[in-house]
Each structure stands twice: as structure tokens, then as C-alpha cells.
Design a protein around this motif. Structure first.
Motif, short mmCIF file in Angstrom:
data_model
loop_
_atom_site.label_atom_id
_atom_site.label_comp_id
_atom_site.label_asym_id
_atom_site.label_seq_id
_atom_site.Cartn_x
_atom_site.Cartn_y
_atom_site.Cartn_z
N LEU A 1 45.56 48.28 27.16
CA LEU A 1 45.08 48.92 25.93
C LEU A 1 45.72 48.31 24.68
CD1 LEU A 1 45.13 52.62 27.17
CD2 LEU A 1 43.14 51.12 26.93
N LYS A 2 46.77 47.52 24.86
CA LYS A 2 47.42 46.85 23.73
C LYS A 2 46.74 45.52 23.40
CE LYS A 2 51.82 48.64 25.50
NZ LYS A 2 53.15 48.25 26.05
N HIS A 3 45.77 45.13 24.22
CA HIS A 3 45.15 43.81 24.09
C HIS A 3 43.67 43.94 23.70
CE1 HIS A 3 48.55 41.67 26.03
NE2 HIS A 3 48.73 42.85 26.60
N PRO A 4 43.09 42.89 23.11
CA PRO A 4 41.64 42.89 22.87
C PRO A 4 40.91 42.89 24.22
CG PRO A 4 42.73 41.16 21.59
CD PRO A 4 43.74 41.68 22.57
N LEU A 5 40.04 43.87 24.40
CA LEU A 5 39.28 43.96 25.64
C LEU A 5 37.85 43.47 25.39
CD1 LEU A 5 40.48 47.39 27.11
CD2 LEU A 5 41.45 45.09 27.38
N LEU A 6 37.40 42.55 26.23
CA LEU A 6 36.09 41.93 26.07
C LEU A 6 35.05 42.71 26.87
CD1 LEU A 6 37.20 38.20 26.46
CD2 LEU A 6 37.18 39.62 24.41
N PHE A 7 34.00 43.15 26.20
CA PHE A 7 32.94 43.94 26.81
C PHE A 7 31.68 43.10 26.94
CE2 PHE A 7 35.79 47.21 25.59
CZ PHE A 7 35.45 48.37 26.26
N THR A 8 30.88 43.42 27.95
CA THR A 8 29.53 42.87 28.07
C THR A 8 28.55 43.92 27.58
OG1 THR A 8 30.13 41.48 29.96
CG2 THR A 8 27.80 41.98 29.66
N ASP B 1 27.59 38.39 30.49
CA ASP B 1 28.79 38.12 31.28
C ASP B 1 29.31 36.70 31.04
OD1 ASP B 1 29.06 40.42 33.60
OD2 ASP B 1 27.00 40.12 32.96
N GLY B 2 28.38 35.75 30.99
CA GLY B 2 28.80 34.36 30.81
C GLY B 2 29.60 34.16 29.54
N LEU B 3 29.17 34.78 28.45
CA LEU B 3 29.90 34.68 27.19
C LEU B 3 31.26 35.36 27.27
CD1 LEU B 3 27.09 35.31 24.56
CD2 LEU B 3 28.28 33.16 25.00
N ALA B 4 31.31 36.50 27.97
CA ALA B 4 32.58 37.21 28.13
C ALA B 4 33.57 36.36 28.93
CB ALA B 4 32.36 38.56 28.81
N TYR B 5 33.09 35.70 30.00
CA TYR B 5 33.97 34.85 30.79
C TYR B 5 34.48 33.67 29.95
CZ TYR B 5 31.76 37.39 34.68
OH TYR B 5 31.28 38.35 35.51
N GLY C 1 40.83 37.31 24.68
CA GLY C 1 41.30 38.61 25.14
C GLY C 1 41.15 38.72 26.64
N VAL C 2 41.08 39.97 27.13
CA VAL C 2 40.97 40.23 28.56
C VAL C 2 39.55 40.72 28.84
CG1 VAL C 2 41.93 41.44 30.54
CG2 VAL C 2 43.41 40.88 28.59
N ALA C 3 38.87 40.07 29.76
CA ALA C 3 37.50 40.45 30.10
C ALA C 3 37.49 41.28 31.37
CB ALA C 3 36.63 39.21 30.30
N ILE C 4 36.43 42.03 31.56
CA ILE C 4 36.19 42.72 32.82
C ILE C 4 34.99 42.03 33.45
CG2 ILE C 4 34.75 44.53 31.77
CD1 ILE C 4 37.27 45.31 34.49
N GLY C 5 35.16 41.46 34.63
CA GLY C 5 34.10 40.65 35.21
C GLY C 5 33.87 40.95 36.67
N ARG C 6 32.78 40.41 37.18
CA ARG C 6 32.42 40.59 38.59
C ARG C 6 33.28 39.66 39.45
NH1 ARG C 6 25.80 41.10 38.63
NH2 ARG C 6 25.62 42.55 36.88
N ARG C 7 34.05 40.28 40.32
CA ARG C 7 34.95 39.51 41.17
C ARG C 7 34.20 38.42 41.92
NH1 ARG C 7 39.82 40.12 43.78
NH2 ARG C 7 40.17 42.20 42.98
#
Length: 278
Positions: A157-164, A194-198, A206-212
């Protein structure tokens, strides 16, 4: 077709009477199909595509030629293309033509196989489960070194989180599953796909949330790292589908068998490509 609009309306009315429910509803600027009509259309379209494909096969009697494969562009870029050299090693004479689009697009009529995301059923297509759909946080090793350490899920939560943009709930689901409660995400960057977030994660935004399932090549190469191994399984899965037939061309069988093997073999446990010739 030499059919008047009035004749079409009467045919639609007769079909609605037979089915027992409306196929269209009137809106301010025209008509729209009902949910039942949309589902009926998908089933009927698949049946007509099967008829068309079977007719083409019967007329041509050709079992060679290019193999036409359709999948979403993200699946193509992140999962299929990095592995396609292995198929070429095994079948160097087989030409493969890849076509991509959105997951909700109708399939082209000339495809041999497709990879679809959803829950099925895929009747009247043959279908095989390929892989699930789970999410995990990722960032570049340079970002982690410069802005870390990230020791607990709450530290994110202290970091920029990347959303799709199409999956805005992913971070909330992952954080709650990891035991973080009563949180507010104040540093948020939203990207179109997703591709842009990766890519943004690779560039250190920042930190992205992606498909493993899609991140294995980037993690294996060291472009991305996973601060936590904890992942969350989402609804839906990837399936290999292809038109049902009495006999299948050899190219379809070879690609199907190879793809199913690849889907069941984790990337990091894969033998080197050169060993596949032996």
C-alpha cells in the motif's frame, strides 16, 4: 436474399412463437437482442460454422496446408509465442498462422483451433481444459531494489499499484486474500490492458497484479519478480477448442497434443529446447 423486411419480421415472429420467448426488444434507437437471443445466436453460429467447415473439408479433401490458430492477443504474446519455437522444433514443416482478437469476439470461420477464456460449455466444439486463471503481484527487480524491501502484503500500500482497466477488483481480492483488511489504495495507476500493466511493471512504474500463468517467461528471464508467492484463483479458465469432426487432420492432432503437454508442464520445469530433438 430477395426477402422483404416484412417477411423477415414474420419469420422472426414465427420463431419467437415456436421458442416461447422474445428474441428482440425495442429501444429508443431501434431494437436489441434479448439475453436469450444472444445465447441462442452463439449456439447456432457454432453449428453453422461447423457445417461450413465440414463442407470445405469434404470439397477440398486436403489434409495439409497452414494451421490456423486463434487466441486473444495477450495469450498469444505472453504464453503461446514464447513456446512456439518448441512446436517448430518438433514439426519444422508445419506452417502455423496465428490470428488474435478480443476474448469476446466471434471466431473466424477458417480457424482450425482456438484458445478461449471462459467457463464453457463449448458445444458443439471439442474442448480441452488448458489452465486456470490466478493473480499474483509482480514488479521489476530494479524497482524492488530501489524502493523495497516489501516484507508484508500491507507494505504494498506504500507503493504505486498498477491496475488493469478491465479488472479493477484484482488488487482488492488479492490484498484481502493475503490478510490485509480495512485498507485504502491511495497510489493507483490504471492502464488499458494486461500487456501495458506488465510493461509498466518492467519499466519500474510500480507493482502490477498479473496472471501468474502469463508471467512465467518474464519471471524466468528476470525482467519481473514476485514479492510474494501467494496467488488468488479467479473464475474462468483457458480452453483449447476446435470443430468436432469424424476424422481430424494430422496437423490438428499434433498441435492439440503438443499444446496440452505444454499447458501441463510449468515453464520453470521445462527442459531446454535443444533436448527435444532427442
Amino acid at each position: 436474399m430477395n426477402v422483404t423486411p416484412g417477411a423477415i419480421s414474420r419469420q422472426v415472429k414465427a420463431l419467437e412463437d415456436y421458442l416461447g420467448f422474445p428474441l428482440f426488444v425495442r429501444v429508443h434507437n431501434g431494437i436489441e437482442p434479448t439475453p436469450e437471443a444472444k445465447a441462442y445466436y452463439e449456439s447456432m453460429r457454432a453449428a453453422f460454422l461447423l457445417i461450413e467447415k465440414s463442407t470445405k473439408e469434404l470439397l477440398s479433401q486436403k489434409r495439409d496446408g497452414p494451421l490456423n490458430v486463434w487466441c486473444s492477443r495477450l495469450f498469444m504474446r505472453q504464453w503461446l509465442v514464447p513456446r512456439l519455437t518448441i512446436f517448430q522444433e518438433l514439426h519444422p514443416a508445419q506452417e502455423v498462422r496465428l490470428a488474435g482478437g478480443r476474448s469476446d469476439e466471434p471466431l473466424p470461420s477458417d480457424i482450425d483451433l482456438a484458445i478461449r477464456f471462459g467457463t464453457g460449455p463449448w458445444d458443439p466444439w471439442e474442448s480441452h481444459y488448458l489452465m486456470g486463471n490466478s493473480i499474483v503481484p509482480v514488479c521489476s527487480p530494479e524497482y524492488l531494489e530501489a524502493h523495497g524491501p516489501i516484507q508484508t502484503p500491507a507494505d504494498l500500500l506504500k507503493h504505486p499499484l498498477l491496475f488493469t482497466a478491465t479488472r479493477m477488483d484484482d488488487w482488492d481480492m488479492w490484498l484481502r486474500s493475503a490478510g490485509v483488511e480495512d485498507f485504502t489504495i491511495s497510489r493507483k495507476i490504471t492502464l488499458q490492458g494486461d500487456g501495458l500493466a506488465y510493461r509498466a511493471a518492467v519499466e519500474g512504474l510500480g507493482v502490477a497484479i498479473g496472471r501468474r500463468e502469463f508471467l512465467e517467461p518474464d519471471v524466468k528471464s528476470g525482467r519481473l519478480v514476485t514479492p510474494f508467492e501467494h496467488s488468488v484463483r479467479l473464475e474462468g479458465a483457458f480452453y483449447l477448442i476446435y470443430p468436432t469432426a469424424v476424422r481430424y487432420p494430422r496437423k490438428v492432432i499434433e498441435f492439440r497434443n503438443w499444446l496440452l503437454k505444454e499447458a501441463n508442464e510449468p515453464w520453470h520445469h521445462r527442459p531446454a529446447t535443444k533436448t527435444l530433438k532427442s
